[in-house]
Each structure stands twice: as structure tokens, then as C-alpha cells.
Design an enzyme around this catalytic site. Structure first.
Site, PDB file in Angstrom:
ATOM      1  N   HIS A 168      75.852 -29.950  22.861  1.00  0.00           N
ATOM      2  CA  HIS A 168      74.692 -30.354  21.777  1.00  0.00           C
ATOM      3  C   HIS A 168      75.468 -31.317  20.776  1.00  0.00           C
ATOM      4  CE1 HIS A 168      71.501 -29.147  18.845  1.00  0.00           C
ATOM      5  NE2 HIS A 168      70.877 -29.499  19.710  1.00  0.00           N
ATOM      6  N   ASP A 218      85.782 -47.981  16.763  1.00  0.00           N
ATOM      7  CA  ASP A 218      87.218 -48.358  16.340  1.00  0.00           C
ATOM      8  C   ASP A 218      87.953 -47.514  15.701  1.00  0.00           C
ATOM      9  OD1 ASP A 218      86.638 -50.813  17.856  1.00  0.00           O
ATOM     10  OD2 ASP A 218      86.131 -52.024  15.925  1.00  0.00           O
ATOM     11  N   HIS A 265      64.098 -31.484  11.807  1.00  0.00           N
ATOM     12  CA  HIS A 265      65.112 -31.339  12.816  1.00  0.00           C
ATOM     13  C   HIS A 265      66.410 -31.156  12.342  1.00  0.00           C
ATOM     14  CE1 HIS A 265      67.434 -32.321  16.371  1.00  0.00           C
ATOM     15  NE2 HIS A 265      66.781 -31.307  16.904  1.00  0.00           N
ATOM     16  N   LYS A 297      69.859 -29.948  10.115  1.00  0.00           N
ATOM     17  CA  LYS A 297      70.425 -29.030  10.293  1.00  0.00           C
ATOM     18  C   LYS A 297      71.552 -28.878   9.175  1.00  0.00           C
ATOM     19  CE  LYS A 297      70.028 -30.194  14.760  1.00  0.00           C
ATOM     20  NZ  LYS A 297      68.980 -29.734  15.267  1.00  0.00           N
ATOM     21  N   ASP A 350      75.636 -23.774  -3.900  1.00  0.00           N
ATOM     22  CA  ASP A 350      76.037 -23.744  -5.127  1.00  0.00           C
ATOM     23  C   ASP A 350      76.552 -24.874  -5.533  1.00  0.00           C
ATOM     24  OD1 ASP A 350      75.546 -20.788  -5.071  1.00  0.00           O
ATOM     25  OD2 ASP A 350      77.676 -20.512  -5.043  1.00  0.00           O
TER      26      ASP A 350
END
EC number: 2.7.8.-
Length: 499
Positions: free
Chosen positions: A241, A248, A417, A419, A424
Site C-alpha cells: 500500500h 536522484d 483520503h 492519513k 499536542d
């Protein structure tokens, strides 16, 4: 099971025509029953998750034929040990050595935003469970949404001089996919070394022409875990996934965006696609390069390594990062443990954006405990599904989280989508890992763990902007949801442990 008995009855009635048919059928029938019993024993002995064990045993008991097929396709984990032994063909000695050195120095060194005990313990955890060294001389560019990601990616590919390493779960044969293909072909013909890994299931619709045209131009292309029948394969369990690009050895990309027009909002299903990616320059690129080369050496059976893939860089800016890979080949569930540590250490806020809200038990408890102790826990999830069962499994967790004081929001401006987790203003993580069981326990994933305050503030700004595009769940209203929804949630919850 009824179909087996019907077949058995029919054959018994016609056995006089051919006694051998009855013999063969009886042998197959008893072999099937022995297989069911063996699978039940394996599940009972191997599966450490009681709810998953019970779920599989119930499926095998109530619908043995379908349950048998499902377990063969999705449930077997016997390959995990062999993966851990075979996949690390080219661990970078330099990074492993750096991690070991840092493990002994973590309590004594002074780094920006590392004086806080929370960050030092999180960094120590990642050094131990993922062997992932931290790096300081980095420059991070947060790429909000597909247009920004692809503009930067295309520019980097166009400027490539030595090599381009690309690894994606999904590559689509559409406008942006073909633009990337054209650029890779162009660079390969100019002598740039181009290596491409695509996941065989995630990209199972990728055309033969697409792949062959790359190969003819000199691009090296390999699928990750190729399968003959992508929709009916046991290897569905172990998918790559990750989304990694290294150009480079000095510029790297990681985050939630695959390659396809839908990630630019060009989809009939979703009018807008909200996502987050990172462009990284500096020392952290060495870690992305190492992860890519480990995957490359595994799929290609080559040994590609060397100083030319880890060149010196000129970055003087300071942004503290650790790049963490996790998957079935890992000794520890490194990203899951890092998520848990972040949640457990929070004293002010935990802000999360995730397309799927199906955390395993410890993370579910971490979120509820944090909220009950007064931490500002906010989670943004999509308002519409892209995967039916996962969407309803996510919905099934909302009421318990709301009751604990977690604030949950539905993103209304298309599909979200990203994630992301922010804790804090001390640490944040961006990567490929969803807050669901498959990402946390089964898939090969990669996340950047960030301790750089300016980058964290930038992620907070995006989060606040996303909140303005959301509707908040209200506990009293949610409890009055339709009975149909409750049934679908129960179905999603029942299926989720089988992942």
C-alpha cells in the site's frame, strides 16, 4: 453446505451408472471435511485476536463451503514468517548502524522539539521497533491535494539526472497515469535509470500496453506479489500500500495519493478528492530510498545498493523526521505501536484525518481514554463510501467514540483520503496508513513521523480548513439513525475482524 449434500444425494442416486463417481466424490467430500477441521485448528492455534478467531470459526461452522473459500483467499497468514525471512534482502547497513547508535544516545542528545519526554519516548520506540533512525537536516513541503502533488512530482521527474524510483499501490491508465508514463519513457531514453514497482492487485486494471511500453523504453518494471486472478487470490492479504518516489536520492515523496485522474478530482463518483502528500529533501530521503530498495530487491531478485543512491545533500534547514515502514515482514507492528504511543502521551489534543475508522482494540481504547481524560480528540472521516464494508464498519464505531467524548466530523466536500495524526503540536504523522485493521496489521505501509513545529502548524491549518467543510456528528441524533443503518453497521463490524 447444503449444496454439498444436494450433490452427494444426486450422485448417490445415480451411482449405479458409475460407481467410480461415487468413490471420487466421497474422497473429495472427506478431504474437504478434513481441510475444514485443519483450518479450524490452525485458526484456533495461530490467531491471537479472539474476536477474529471466533468470527472465522463461526463462518466455517455456519457456511463451511463459502467459509473455506474465504479463508483460502483472505485469511491465511502462513506466509508472514517466510516474508520476514525473505524480504529483507538489502537492508541498508548505514541506516541500521545509525539507528543503533541513536538508541544509545537518545537520552543525551538535544534536538529541536525533542526535549519533551513524549517525543523522546516516541523516537525511542521507533528506533527500537522499526530500526528507523531520525534525521534532522530536512526540508518538508506539505502538498495539499492532487494538483499540488502531481505538479511537484512531474517537475522532479523532469529534472532527474541519475535515477527515478517509483512505488505505488494504484497506477491507472488514464490522463495523469499516461503523463507519468510518457515522462518515465522520455527520461529512460535519455539514460536515467528508472525503476517502477506497482501492486499487482491495486493496479490489476493496468493495461499490458502500459507496462510493455515502459519496458521497451528501458524502464524496469515489476509487480508486487503478482497473482493470476487478482479478485480470487490468497495473496490479496499482503498488499503493498506504499506510495514512494525517490528522485536522484535527494528528493522523496510519500503520502496518501496514488496515480490516477480520480486523485485530481476527475471522477464521476467523487467530485473532489481531498488528500495529503509530503515532498521531502534531505537526510530523510535516505530512509525512503532504503525502503524502496528493499522492496525492489525483493520483487526483482536483484541486489541494488550503493553510495550512488545515497548522495550528499545541501540541505541546511532543520526538520526532525523519522520514516517508518511496517508490514507482514516486520518484527513488530511498528506503525500501530507508534500510533498508540502518540495517543497515550497526548495531554492537549489528538487530531486525526482518516478515510476509514476501524481501529484495532488498543487504538480504540486509546482514543476513548484520551477523550475521557479531557484531551481534545477530533476525527474527520468521509461522508460517502469508497469501500462498502469498511465504510459501515467505520460507522459502527462512531457511537462508542461519541459517548466517550470524541468529536467526529463527516467531510462533505467530496471524498477525504488523507492519513494524518497530530498530537499536542509536538508530533504528527503523514503517510499511507489508514486507521483500519488491514493497514495496521496486514499491508505494507510507510509513514513519516514529524517533530518539526512549522510543519505541524501547516498540517493543523489544513485540518482546521477541512473542519469548515464538515458536519459534526451529534450523539443524540446519531442514536436515532435508521434501523437499516444499524443493520449495515452490524454487518460491517462482523466482517471487519476477518481482514
Amino acid at each position: 453446505m447444503c449444496s454439498v449434500w444436494v450433490g452427494y444425494y444426486w450422485l448417490s442416486q445415480n451411482a449405479s451408472q458409475n460407481i467410480y463417481i461415487e468413490i471420487v466424490f466421497n474422497v473429495l467430500y472427506w478431504l474437504f471435511r478434513i481441510n475444514i477441521l485443519w483450518i479450524a485448528i490452525v485458526i484456533f492455534l495461530e490467531n491471537k485476536n479472539p474476536s477474529r478467531t471466533v468470527a472465522w470459526l463461526l463462518v466455517l461452522t455456519l457456511i463451511p463451503l463459502l467459509g473455506f473459500l474465504c479463508y483460502i483467499l483472505f485469511g491465511r497468514s502462513y506466509r508472514k514468517k517466510s516474508l520476514s525471512k525473505s524480504k529483507h534482502l538489502a537492508d541498508s547497513d548505514r541506516l541500521l548502524h545509525a539507528a543503533k547508535v541513536q538508541q544509545g544516545l537518545i537520552d543525551y542528545i538535544e534536538l529541536p522539539n525533542s526535549g519533551n519526554a513524549h517525543n523522546k519516548r516516541l523516537m525511542q520506540l521507533i528506533l527500537n521497533n522499526a530500526k528507523a533512525p531520525f534525521s534532522l537536516k530536512n526540508e518538508i513541503n506539505v502538498l495539499t491535494n492532487g494538483i499540488n502533488k502531481f505538479n511537484r512530482l512531474i517537475g522532479c521527474i523532469e529534472r532527474a539526472k541519475e535515477h527515478i524510483h517509483i512505488e505505488y499501490f494504484i497506477i491507472k491508465d488514464d490522463q495523469i497515469g499516461n503523463e507519468i508514463r510518457r515522462l518515465l519513457i522520455e527520461k529512460a531514453k535519455k539514460g536515467v535509470k528508472v525503476r517502477l514497482i506497482y501492486d499487482a492487485v491495486g493496479s490489476f486494471r493496468l493495461s499490458k500496453y502500459y507496462i510493455d511500453s515502459l519496458k521497451r523504453a528501458g524502464v524496469e518494471v515489476y509487480p508486487f506479489f503478482p497473482v493470476a486472478f487478482p479478485l480470487f487470490s490468497r495473496d490479496l492479504n499482503y498488499r503493498n500500500h506504499r506510495k514512494i518516489v525517490v528522485v536522484d536520492g535527494v528528493v522523496g515523496f510519500v503520502g496518501g495519493l496514488n496515480i490516477g485522474d480520480e486523485y485530481l478530482g476527475k471522477s464521476n463518483r467523487f467530485n473532489f478528492w481531498r488528500d495529503t502528500h509530503l515532498e521531502i529533501k534531505g537526510e530523510a530521503v535516505y530512509a525512503l530510498q532504503t525502503i524502496f530498495l528493499n522492496d525492489w530487491n525483493y520483487v526483482s531478485k536483484q541486489v541494488v545498493d550503493g553510495a550512488q543512491y545515497f548522495p550528499e545533500h545541501l540541505i541546511e534547514k532543520q526538520a526532525l523526521i523519522q520514516i517508518v515502514a511496517s508490514g507482514p515482514d516486520s518484527e513488530w507492528q511498528a506503525i500501530l505501536q507508534a500510533f498508540y504511543k502518540m495517543m497515550a502521551s497526548a495531554t492537549d489534543k489528538i487530531w486525526i484525518t482518516t478515510p476509514y475508522l476501524v481501529p484495532e482494540e488498543s487504538l480504540m481504547m486509546g482514543l476513548k481514554t484520551a477523550a475521557l481524560s479531557g484531551v481534545d480528540v477530533r476525527i474527520i472521516i468521509p461522508s460517502q463510501p469508497d469501500h462498502f464494508f469498511v465504510y459501515w464498519a467505520s460507522q459502527s464505531n462512531i457511537e462508542a467514540l461519541l459517548e466517550a467524548g470524541v468529536k467526529i466530523y463527516q467531510y462533505k466536500n467530496g471524498f477525504i483520503h488523507s492519513k494524518i495524526m497530530i498530537v499536542d503540536r509536538l508530533s504528527a504523522t503523514v503517510g499511507t496508513t489508514n486507521l483500519d485493521i488491514r493497514s495496521l496489521e496486514i499491508n505494507f505501509e510507510v509513514n513519516a513521523f514529524i517533530y518539526d513545529v512549522p510543519t505541524i502548524i501547516r498540517l493543523e491549518e489544513d485540518f482546521v480548513k477541512d473542519l469548515s467543510e464538515c458536519n459534526e456528528f451529534i450523539l443524540e441524533h446519531f442514536k436515532n439513525r435508521r434501523f437499516r443503518n444499524k443493520v449495515l453497521e452490524a454487518l460491517g463490524r462482523l466482517v471487519s475482524p476477518l481482514q
